[in-house]
Design a protein around this motif. Structure first.
Motif, PDB file in Angstrom:
ATOM      1  N   ALA A  80       0.827  -1.212   0.000  1.00  0.00           N
ATOM      2  CA  ALA A  80       0.000   0.000   0.000  1.00  0.00           C
ATOM      3  C   ALA A  80       0.856   1.255   0.000  1.00  0.00           C
ATOM      4  N   GLN A  81       1.912   1.259   0.805  1.00  0.00           N
ATOM      5  CA  GLN A  81       2.812   2.413   0.856  1.00  0.00           C
ATOM      6  C   GLN A  81       3.552   2.591  -0.470  1.00  0.00           C
ATOM      7  N   LYS A  82       4.017   1.499  -1.033  1.00  0.00           N
ATOM      8  CA  LYS A  82       4.774   1.555  -2.285  1.00  0.00           C
ATOM      9  C   LYS A  82       3.951   2.173  -3.410  1.00  0.00           C
ATOM     10  N   HIS A  83       2.640   1.894  -3.411  1.00  0.00           N
ATOM     11  CA  HIS A  83       1.777   2.373  -4.491  1.00  0.00           C
ATOM     12  C   HIS A  83       0.963   3.603  -4.098  1.00  0.00           C
ATOM     13  N   GLY A  84       1.306   4.188  -2.960  1.00  0.00           N
ATOM     14  CA  GLY A  84       0.670   5.439  -2.567  1.00  0.00           C
ATOM     15  C   GLY A  84      -0.817   5.345  -2.294  1.00  0.00           C
ATOM     16  N   LEU A  85      -1.267   4.213  -1.772  1.00  0.00           N
ATOM     17  CA  LEU A  85      -2.701   4.037  -1.554  1.00  0.00           C
ATOM     18  C   LEU A  85      -3.214   4.813  -0.342  1.00  0.00           C
ATOM     19  N   GLU A  86      -2.311   5.184   0.577  1.00  0.00           N
ATOM     20  CA  GLU A  86      -2.755   5.902   1.787  1.00  0.00           C
ATOM     21  C   GLU A  86      -3.438   7.211   1.449  1.00  0.00           C
ATOM     22  N   ARG A  87      -2.908   7.918   0.462  1.00  0.00           N
ATOM     23  CA  ARG A  87      -3.478   9.233   0.159  1.00  0.00           C
ATOM     24  C   ARG A  87      -4.872   9.144  -0.463  1.00  0.00           C
ATOM     25  N   HIS A  88      -5.271   7.934  -0.854  1.00  0.00           N
ATOM     26  CA  HIS A  88      -6.608   7.732  -1.411  1.00  0.00           C
ATOM     27  C   HIS A  88      -7.606   7.220  -0.375  1.00  0.00           C
ATOM     28  N   SER A  89      -7.167   7.029   0.873  1.00  0.00           N
ATOM     29  CA  SER A  89      -7.938   6.206   1.807  1.00  0.00           C
ATOM     30  C   SER A  89      -8.558   6.992   2.956  1.00  0.00           C
ATOM     31  N   HIS A  90      -9.728   6.523   3.354  1.00  0.00           N
ATOM     32  CA  HIS A  90     -10.429   7.025   4.542  1.00  0.00           C
ATOM     33  C   HIS A  90     -10.699   5.836   5.445  1.00  0.00           C
ATOM     34  N   PHE A  91      -9.959   5.746   6.543  1.00  0.00           N
ATOM     35  CA  PHE A  91     -10.112   4.627   7.469  1.00  0.00           C
ATOM     36  C   PHE A  91     -11.109   4.968   8.571  1.00  0.00           C
ATOM     37  N   ARG A  92     -11.468   3.926   9.335  1.00  0.00           N
ATOM     38  CA  ARG A  92     -12.464   4.060  10.416  1.00  0.00           C
ATOM     39  C   ARG A  92     -13.725   4.723   9.885  1.00  0.00           C
ATOM     40  N   THR A  93     -14.086   4.321   8.664  1.00  0.00           N
ATOM     41  CA  THR A  93     -15.263   4.871   8.002  1.00  0.00           C
ATOM     42  C   THR A  93     -16.115   3.715   7.496  1.00  0.00           C
ATOM     43  N   VAL A  94     -17.353   3.635   7.961  1.00  0.00           N
ATOM     44  CA  VAL A  94     -18.220   2.523   7.588  1.00  0.00           C
ATOM     45  C   VAL A  94     -19.326   3.012   6.650  1.00  0.00           C
ATOM     46  N   ILE A  95     -19.510   2.299   5.550  1.00  0.00           N
ATOM     47  CA  ILE A  95     -20.556   2.631   4.580  1.00  0.00           C
ATOM     48  C   ILE A  95     -21.880   2.070   5.077  1.00  0.00           C
ATOM     49  N   THR A  96     -22.910   2.901   5.074  1.00  0.00           N
ATOM     50  CA  THR A  96     -24.227   2.462   5.522  1.00  0.00           C
ATOM     51  C   THR A  96     -25.226   2.354   4.375  1.00  0.00           C
ATOM     52  N   ARG A  97     -24.988   3.128   3.291  1.00  0.00           N
ATOM     53  CA  ARG A  97     -25.974   3.152   2.201  1.00  0.00           C
ATOM     54  C   ARG A  97     -25.294   3.575   0.904  1.00  0.00           C
ATOM     55  N   ALA A  98     -25.741   3.003  -0.215  1.00  0.00           N
ATOM     56  CA  ALA A  98     -25.273   3.409  -1.535  1.00  0.00           C
ATOM     57  C   ALA A  98     -26.483   3.481  -2.466  1.00  0.00           C
ATOM     58  N   VAL A  99     -26.648   4.612  -3.143  1.00  0.00           N
ATOM     59  CA  VAL A  99     -27.828   4.838  -3.995  1.00  0.00           C
ATOM     60  C   VAL A  99     -27.382   5.287  -5.385  1.00  0.00           C
ATOM     61  N   TYR A 100     -27.957   4.638  -6.400  1.00  0.00           N
ATOM     62  CA  TYR A 100     -27.644   5.001  -7.785  1.00  0.00           C
ATOM     63  C   TYR A 100     -28.621   6.064  -8.277  1.00  0.00           C
ATOM     64  N   SER A 101     -28.090   7.059  -8.979  1.00  0.00           N
ATOM     65  CA  SER A 101     -28.919   8.125  -9.556  1.00  0.00           C
ATOM     66  C   SER A 101     -29.182   7.814 -11.022  1.00  0.00           C
ATOM     67  N   ASP A 102     -30.456   7.564 -11.368  1.00  0.00           N
ATOM     68  CA  ASP A 102     -30.819   7.330 -12.770  1.00  0.00           C
ATOM     69  C   ASP A 102     -30.572   8.570 -13.610  1.00  0.00           C
ATOM     70  N   GLU A 103     -30.746   9.725 -13.005  1.00  0.00           N
ATOM     71  CA  GLU A 103     -30.590  10.981 -13.741  1.00  0.00           C
ATOM     72  C   GLU A 103     -29.127  11.290 -14.028  1.00  0.00           C
ATOM     73  N   ASN A 104     -28.263  11.102 -13.047  1.00  0.00           N
ATOM     74  CA  ASN A 104     -26.859  11.487 -13.194  1.00  0.00           C
ATOM     75  C   ASN A 104     -25.922  10.315 -13.505  1.00  0.00           C
ATOM     76  N   SER A 105     -26.468   9.115 -13.485  1.00  0.00           N
ATOM     77  CA  SER A 105     -25.674   7.905 -13.756  1.00  0.00           C
ATOM     78  C   SER A 105     -24.449   7.826 -12.849  1.00  0.00           C
ATOM     79  N   ASN A 106     -24.673   8.048 -11.561  1.00  0.00           N
ATOM     80  CA  ASN A 106     -23.574   7.923 -10.600  1.00  0.00           C
ATOM     81  C   ASN A 106     -24.097   7.384  -9.270  1.00  0.00           C
ATOM     82  N   TRP A 107     -23.157   7.077  -8.393  1.00  0.00           N
ATOM     83  CA  TRP A 107     -23.487   6.528  -7.083  1.00  0.00           C
ATOM     84  C   TRP A 107     -23.213   7.546  -5.979  1.00  0.00           C
TER      85      TRP A 107
END
Length: 555
Positions: free
Chosen positions: A134-161
Motif C-alpha cells: 500500500a505504501q509503495k503504491h501510494g494508496l494511503e493518500r486515497h484512503s479514509h479509514f475508520r469509516t463505515v458505509i451504511t448506504r449506496a444509492v444510484y442516480s438514474d438521472e446522473n448515472s452515478n453513485w
C-alpha cells in the motif's frame, strides 16, 4: 510486476500490525455500534471511483486503477471501517492465524515477495506485506479509514453513485459521489457467535477467534475450544505451544478432511527462486498448477474425478490416522472429500498427542458459571471459552443498503431470489457497480487472491468505457443475470460443495442453493473474466460524447 522485500518488523512487535481489541469489538462484535453525530457538518466529496474495503479485494481494485494509468482511473477513494489496510489480515489476529495457502500464491501477482519467513507466514507478516505494498503504491493518500458505509444509492438521472458513511471515531456523516462503485469487503466479515444456553451466565472469559483479546492470559487456564474448522486447527496447537494452558477441551462439531503440510522442499525451492521476479513468478505458476490438479475431485463422478478424489481422500485419511487412535472416529469423515473446506494442516494433528489436549464429539447442552456441560452429561471446567465458529457469509456480503436503478433494493433482490452476481461481479439493476470477491468466487483448493485479480480483470475491461464518457452506464441485463444464476446452480448440484452428492452440509451452501463457490476450474475463471460478453450488458451511451467523437473524427 516487481519484487517486494520485507523488513520483518512485525516479528519484533506484532501488536503494531493488528487491530485494537476495542476497535474489533466495535465493528465485529455481537452488537456492532456505528456512532451518529449530526451536530457535526456533513462532509461532501466525490471521485471517479469509490472502493469499499481496504483488504485484499479493495487493494487489488486500487492497484488495478493505478495500472489502468489514466487521469480518471487514478481518481479513486478507498473507504474501510478498520484503522488500516489489510481487511481480514488486520482484523483476525488469533494465535496461529496464518495463510493456509502458500504466500507465494496468496499475494499480489504484481508484487511478489522474496523473503517470506515460511511458506505460510503468520498474520502479522501478511499484514506487514500488505502495508508495504500500500505504501509503495501510494494508496494511503486515497484512503479514509475508520469509516463505515451504511448506504449506496444510484442516480438514474446522473448515472452515478452516492454513498453515505459514518466516521467511527466521531460519528460524522460523510456523503461521497462517484461514477463507479466497487465493493471489495470480502466474505469473512461477520463472525458467527456461539449460541449456547447459559453462555450469558459464564463467569470466565468468552471470545470469538475473530475478535481476539491479547490482554487475556491463558497461563494455567482450562480452555474450551468450540469448533474444529480452519481457525481452530490453527488456534489449538498455538495455545499448546506458546500459551502455557493447563488443558484444552475441544468440541468437534463436525468432521473435516485434513491435508498434511507441504513438504519442506517446497520452501527450499521458493528460496532458490527468490533471486529473480521471473523465477518467483514461475514458482508461483507451479504451485498454482499443482493445486489446480486437485480441481476434478470437486465435480462430477467420472473416472478422473473419482481417481483424484480417491488419491486425495487416501492422502488425508492416512495423515489423520497419525493422530491418537481414540480420536479417529471424531476426525475421519464419511462424506466425499471437498464437501467441506479442506484444512491444510501445519501442527494440528501432531498437537492431538499432547497430554493436555482432549477432543470430544458431544454437543454443548448448556453452560454454567464455570463450566461447559455436554449432551452426555460430562461437565468441562472452563476458565476461557474460545468460539471458532466461523462467519455468517450471507450477512457479510450485504452489510450496507444498496439501491440501484429505478429504486431497486439489491438486498431485497438477494433475499427474494438468492444471493448471486453475474460472473461473480455484477448485480442486476446496479449499473457501474462491481464486486471483487463476491458471491460464488470461492474455491476449496485455490487462492482467493486469484479470484480477486480475476474480478479486477473483468472490471479493468469494462471501466474504461465508463470513465472515458463513452458509456454513461453499464449494467448486466436481467435475463443474463438470472441465466447465470440458473447455470451455475445447476452446475453446483453436481459438485461436492455441501450437496447431497457431496454427502454433507457445510457453510458453502444452504438447503436451496450455493452462493459461495465457483462451479468451474480456475483456468476457465481466469479466461472467462478477461473476455466479457458485451451482449449481456445494458449500455447507456452519452449523446454528447458521440457528438464530440464525431467532430474529432471529422477534424
Amino acid at each position: 510486476m516487481s519484487v517486494t522485500e520485507l523488513a520483518h518488523k512485525s516479528h519484533t512487535d506484532p501488536s503494531q500490525f493488528r487491530i485494537s481489541y476495542e476497535d474489533a469489538v466495535q465493528v465485529l462484535g455481537p452488537d456492532p455500534s456505528i456512532p451518529k453525530d449530526d451536530t457535526l457538518p456533513t462532509l461532501y466529496s466525490k471521485s471517479e471511483i469509490a472502493i469499499i474495503g481496504g483488504g485484499f479485494s479493495g487493494m487489488v481494485a486500487a492497484l488495478t486503477c493505478n495500472k489502468m494509468n489514466t487521469k480518471q482511473s487514478r481518481d479513486f477513494v478507498i473507504f474501510d471501517k478498520h484503522a488500516n489496510f489489510g481487511g481480514t489480515w488486520f482484523a483476525n489476529t488469533y494465535p496461529g492465524c496464518a495463510s493456509d495457502i502458500p504466500a507465494l500464491w496468496y499475494s499480489f501477482s504484481q508484487e511478489l515477495n522474496n523473503n517470506w519467513s515460511e511458506l505460510r507466514p503468520p498474520q502479522y507478516e501478511m499484514e506487514e506485506y500488505m502495508l508495504q505494498v500500500a505504501q509503495k503504491h501510494g494508496l494511503e493518500r486515497h484512503s479514509h479509514f475508520r469509516t463505515v458505509i451504511t448506504r449506496a444509492v444510484y442516480s438514474d438521472e446522473n448515472s452515478n453513485w452516492t454513498v453515505t458513511a459514518r466516521n467511527l471515531a466521531t460519528g460524522q456523516r460523510i456523503v461521497h459521489t462517484s461514477k463507479i462503485l466497487i465493493s471489495g469487503q470480502g466474505q469473512l466479515v461477520t463472525p458467527n457467535q456461539l449460541k449456547a444456553k447459559g453462555l450469558e451466565n459464564f463467569k470466565g472469559v468468552y471470545m470469538h477467534s475473530a475478535i481476539w483479546n491479547h490482554e487475556v492470559s491463558f497461563k494455567n487456564k482450562k480452555v474450551v475450544v468450540v469448533g474444529n474448522g480452519c481457525s481452530a486447527a490453527q488456534v489449538v496447537p498455538e495455545l499448546l505451544r506458546k500459551y502455557e494452558v493447563e488443558s484444552i477441551h475441544q468440541i468437534a462439531r463436525t468432521k473435516h478432511y485434513i491435508m498434511p503440510p507441504l513438504p519442506p522442499i517446497t520452501y527450499l525451492l521458493y528460496q532458490l527462486a527468490s533471486y529473480s521476479r521471473y523465477t518467483l513468478y514461475l514458482m508461483r505458476l507451479i504451485v498454482a498448477s499443482v493445486a489446480e490438479c486437485r480441481w476434478p475431485l470437486y465435480k462430477g463422478d467420472g473416472i478422473l474425478a473419482r481417481m483424484v478424489r480417491w488419491v486425495n481422500t487416501r492422502k488425508s485419511v492416512n495423515y489423520m490416522k497419525t493422530a491418537p487412535e481414540k480420536y479417529h472416529h471424531l476426525l475421519i469423515p464419511d462424506y466425499k472429500v471437498g464437501c467441506k473446506r479442506l484444512i491444510f494442516d501445519y501442527r494440528y494433528i501432531p498437537s492431538l498427542h499432547d497430554p493436555r489436549m482432549h477432543l470430544t464429539g458431544h454437543e454443548i447442552d448448556h453452560i454454567t458459571e464455570n463450566s461447559v456441560v455436554l449432551s452426555d452429561g460430562t461437565e468441562l471446567e472452563a476458565d476461557i471459552i474460545v468460539a471458532c465458529t466461523g462467519y455468517n457469509i450471507n450477512k457479510s456480503l450485504s452489510t450496507f443498503e444498496l439501491i440501484g436503478r429505478n429504486g431497486v433494493d439489491a438486498r431485497k433482490v438477494w433475499n427474494d431470489d438468492g444471493i448471486t452476481a453475474y460472473k461473480t461481479v455484477m448485480i442486476r439493476d446496479c449499473p457501474n457497480f462491481f464486486l471483487i470477491a463476491g458471491p460464488n468466487c470461492a474455491t476449496g483448493h485455490s487462492s482467493v487472491e486469484l479470484a480477486c485479480e480475476n474480478c479486477a480483470a473483468y472490471f479493468e475491461r469494462i471501466a474504461p468505457k465508463i470513465l472515458s464518457g463513452a458509456y454513461k452506464s453499464v449494467c448486466v441485463k436481467t435475463k443474463a443475470y438470472y441465466n447465470w444464476f440458473n447455470e451455475i446452480q445447476g452446475e453446483l448440484k453436481n459438485a461436492v460443495f455441501g450437496t447431497p452428492f457431496g454427502g454433507c452440509y457445510s457453510w458453502y451452501a444452504s438447503d436451496s442453493y450455493n452462493p459461495t463457490t465457483y462451479p468451474y476450474s480456475q483456468i476457465f475463471y481466469w479466461w472467462d473474466m478477461r473476455h466479457p460478453k458485451w451482449d449481456d450488458f445494458d449500455v447507456e451511451t452519452d449523446p454528447n460524447y458521440l457528438s464530440q467523437d464525431s467532430k474529432l473524427k471529422q477534424s
